[in-house]
Design an enzyme around this catalytic site. Structure first.
Site, PDB file in Angstrom:
ATOM      1  N   GLU A 256       0.735  -0.952   0.224  1.00  0.00           N
ATOM      2  CA  GLU A 256       0.044   0.201  -0.271  1.00  0.00           C
ATOM      3  C   GLU A 256       0.605   1.295  -0.463  1.00  0.00           C
ATOM      4  OE1 GLU A 256      -1.145   3.627   2.020  1.00  0.00           O
ATOM      5  OE2 GLU A 256      -2.064   1.872   2.984  1.00  0.00           O
ATOM      6  N   CYS A 295      -1.434   9.081   3.273  1.00  0.00           N
ATOM      7  CA  CYS A 295      -1.235   8.477   1.880  1.00  0.00           C
ATOM      8  C   CYS A 295      -2.368   8.416   1.148  1.00  0.00           C
ATOM      9  CB  CYS A 295      -1.080   6.676   2.064  1.00  0.00           C
ATOM     10  SG  CYS A 295      -2.270   6.129   3.445  1.00  0.00           S
TER      11      CYS A 295
END
Length: 683
Positions: A256, A295
């Protein structure tokens, strides 16, 4: 004296040896702690996790693992104020810390509740059985069992608590232990939480270990039974994914990575609309929450070219209300970045972008700070950039400044907006602000291949939406391309990452024995009393009751139509059947099901407490007056229920296969019904 963080390995707290890294207070630059992982025996740690933690967790059922997660969530929730106090040192405000701390604990609660989607068994029977022969005596199925390895989680610095808890919640529910390696700058927060977890003694021994230093060499001993997850920069992730051991052992690797997420303003969302205001609010929030170190933060704001100036002005006004400073100072809404080194990295990236996309809000070199000092603290002004030609100046789609930075860019048509959003080459999340359903559909279908999650923002969700930047436990978190190509969380989907799916083949009786779920055509068990007179523990999978038979009449059909109010022509008007599938008046499907219930139910008081519902139902053959039906009622599956309190009745849910057949033996209806059945033992 500066404290040294310890690693938790082989059931003991151990300080690393050799070189120690300094962990700094983000707002003051003060040294908080030292950390090292040198000297750790990773081969021994993994062996310990596999031999001890894995064996203990594999023996537990999903329900037991889920209750374990709930107990852990409650324990950590009782300690959360200690975590808040420590979290301020990472530069996070109270609101920022809420995402990290209570968001992480919320993941434990969510996965604890997810146990109800699984059986009270150590394994999971997936989907439907598959017939592999005409006669039905050879079949297949899929089951999932916990892998026999360990989950190695390599996490980012921005969410030291959430990042760990959202991952271990899933692997623990699946039945695998974990070794967690947080990023060093904020590892003191992860260590504090792990200390509470270990002290609680809620997890079986060997279920969780912690590496607080660099973790160099941690992947050298992984095997094909292990799972590795990584959260961080795409560059680092690619290096880890190419580790020789990962490749040689074909180790599952979930990545990720930071991505250039986008938010799109629909052409209908003009100034004065709720959607316009929500769009501005989301961008401001994603730029300033955690000082933009997320993120999922919005890096590209894509707006209609005729609204570009309006958006720039509105966003500037919103950001001007953001006070920056020490997270504990009164009135501060945006804290510090994790370190001065990170501030310098962001500045370098902004300067690179600024060659073609000028700064239209903020100042790289000056920022007003409350309760802090820019020289020692990692403070930075929010920066808004403008890319007037986003198809020409493509750095905006390539370079990510991981801080409070976002770039405005115009589009002419929705197709252009979709193309621009996809030019990020894969992101974790994208959002579109629109109140036009057609715009929403066209955008989602056009952008879906390039984004892991898409949020549609409009007035209807304004009060309840968790926002652009909030991954949720029951939805996948991950994305294609630059975002890493992996998936985390996602409810049952996330749990499956830590389990081995295996196809099993055999006779229905053998598959029933393996899965503990009755399969059609498996051997059945007849007993001398009605199954509704058996307690939950006494019922056996495959136990079957065969009813008397009933011949359906025209009066049955007429009476059911009157009682139910269902006067569909096929049931009541024989003159309207020309050109239909039917040759005469046909019995209602629900009459067949109701009559079947009347035939298999035992009216006497017994352990069956109530009808819990209907899972599946199919009407497979028309039933006409004069046809004779009978029922076979078979115990398909048993699921124990938890007592809500000491006064609650101990009970379970029994899933029954109801097979209604005609005089030829052919099935005319099949259903799965559920009853709540009392347990004999009430302890």
């Amino acid at each position: 004296m500066t404290p040294t963080l310890q690693n938790y390995a082989l059931g003991h707290w151990i300080a690393g040896k050799g070189h120690e890294q300094e962990l700094l207070d983000a707002s003051t630059g003060e040294v908080i702690a030292l950390a090292s992982s040198e000297g750790l025996d990773y081969a021994a740690m993994m062996d310990y996790a596999r031999r001890t933690g894995n064996k203990a967790l594999r023996k537990m059922t999903f329900h037991e693992r889920g209750r374990m997660l709930k107990a852990l969530a409650l324990h950590l929730d009782s300690k959360k104020e200690d975590f808040y106090t420590l979290s301020y040192r990472s530069g996070a405000t109270r609101a920022d810390s809420w995402i990290d701390i209570e968001g992480g604990i919320g993941n434990l609660f969510a996965n604890a509740s997810l146990r109800r989607k699984f059986p009270d068994k150590p394994f999971y029977v997936e989907s439907d059985p598959i017939a592999l022969s005409k006669a039905g005596n050879f079949m297949g199925h899929h089951i999932l069992v916990p892998k026999e390895g360990v989950a190695v989680h390599i996490n980012a610095y921005n969410f030291p608590i959430w990042g760990m808890l959202e991952k271990i919640a899933v692997n623990l529910l699946a039945g695998m232990p974990a070794i967690v390696k947080p990023a060093v700058p904020s590892a003191y927060l992860t260590e504090a939480v792990v200390r509470e977890i270990i002290a609680s003694k809620i997890l079986p021994e060997g279920s969780l270990q912690l590496v607080c230093g660099t973790g160099e060499g941690i992947l050298d001993h992984v095997t094909y039974q292990d799972v590795v997850t990584f959260t961080g920069s795409a560059e680092t992730g690619r290096k880890l994914k190419a580790h020789p051991r990962i490749i040689a052992e074909a180790v599952p690797f979930t990545m990720e990575a930071d991505s250039l997420n986008a938010a799109v303003l629909g052409q209908d969302a003009v100034p004065g609309t709720v959607e316009f205001d929500l769009f501005i609010k989301e961008i401001r929030k994603e730029m300033t929450a955690k000082a933009g170190q997320k993120c999922t933060a919005i890096r590209r704001a894509i707006v209609p070219e005729n609204l570009l100036e309006d958006v720039q002005i509105a966003l500037g006004k919103a950001l001007a209300q953001t006070t920056i400073g020490h997270p504990q100072a009164e009135g501060v809404r945006m804290g510090a970045l994790v370190s001065l080194a990170q501030v310098n990295r962001v500045r370098e990236q902004v300067r690179q972008l600024a060659k073609n996309t000028p700064i239209v809000y903020g100042d790289l070199d000056n920022v007003q700070v409350i309760g802090g000092d820019c020289k020692t603290g990692a403070f930075m002004s929010p920066i808004v950039m403008l890319n007037p030609e986003p198809f020409k100046f493509t750095d905006s789609h390539e370079v990510e400044a991981f801080g409070p930075v976002s770039t405005l860019m115009p589009y002419k048509t929705l197709d252009e907006a979709i193309e621009l959003s996809n030019m990020g080459k894969g992101s974790l999340v994208c959002s579109v602000a629109t109140n036009d359903p057609r715009t929403a559909q066209e955008f989602v279908l056009g952008a879906a291949t390039h984004h892991g999650r898409i949020l549609v923002i409009n007035e209807e969700v304004a009060k309840e939406s968790t926002g652009h930047g909030s991954p949720l436990p029951l939805l996948i978190h991950g994305g294609p391309g630059r975002a890493g190509g992996g998936q985390e969380m996602g409810g049952i989907r996330g749990v499956e990452h830590f389990m081995q799916r295996v196809a099993i083949q055999g006779s229905p009786s053998m598959i029933t024995a393996i899965t503990e779920v009755y399969q059609p055509k498996a051997k059945q068990i007849e007993k001398d009393k009605h199954p509704f007179q058996h307690y939950f523990e006494e019922l056996e999978i495959g136990q079957t009751y065969t009813t008397h038979r009933h011949t359906v009449t025209e009066s049955d059909i007429t009476n059911f139509a009157q009682v139910s109010g269902d006067n569909f022509y096929a049931h009541v008007d024989a003159t309207s059947l020309e050109g239909t599938l039917f040759t005469g008046r046909v019995a209602h499907g629900y009459y067949i099901l109701s009559k079947a219930a009347g035939m298999f139910v035992d009216p006497r008081k017994g352990p069956v407490l109530l009808n819990y519902g209907l899972d599946e139902c199919r009407f497979t053959k028309p039933v006409y007056p004069g046809m004779t039906i009978g029922v076979k009622l078979t115990v398909k599956e048993k699921i124990g229920q938890e007592k809500r309190d000491v006064e609650d009745v101990a009970k379970g849910i029994v899933r029954w296969l109801v097979d209604v057949s005609d005089e030829t033996g052919e099935t005319v209806a099949v259903a799965t019904i559920l009853t709540m059945v009392k347990m004999k033992s009430q302890e």
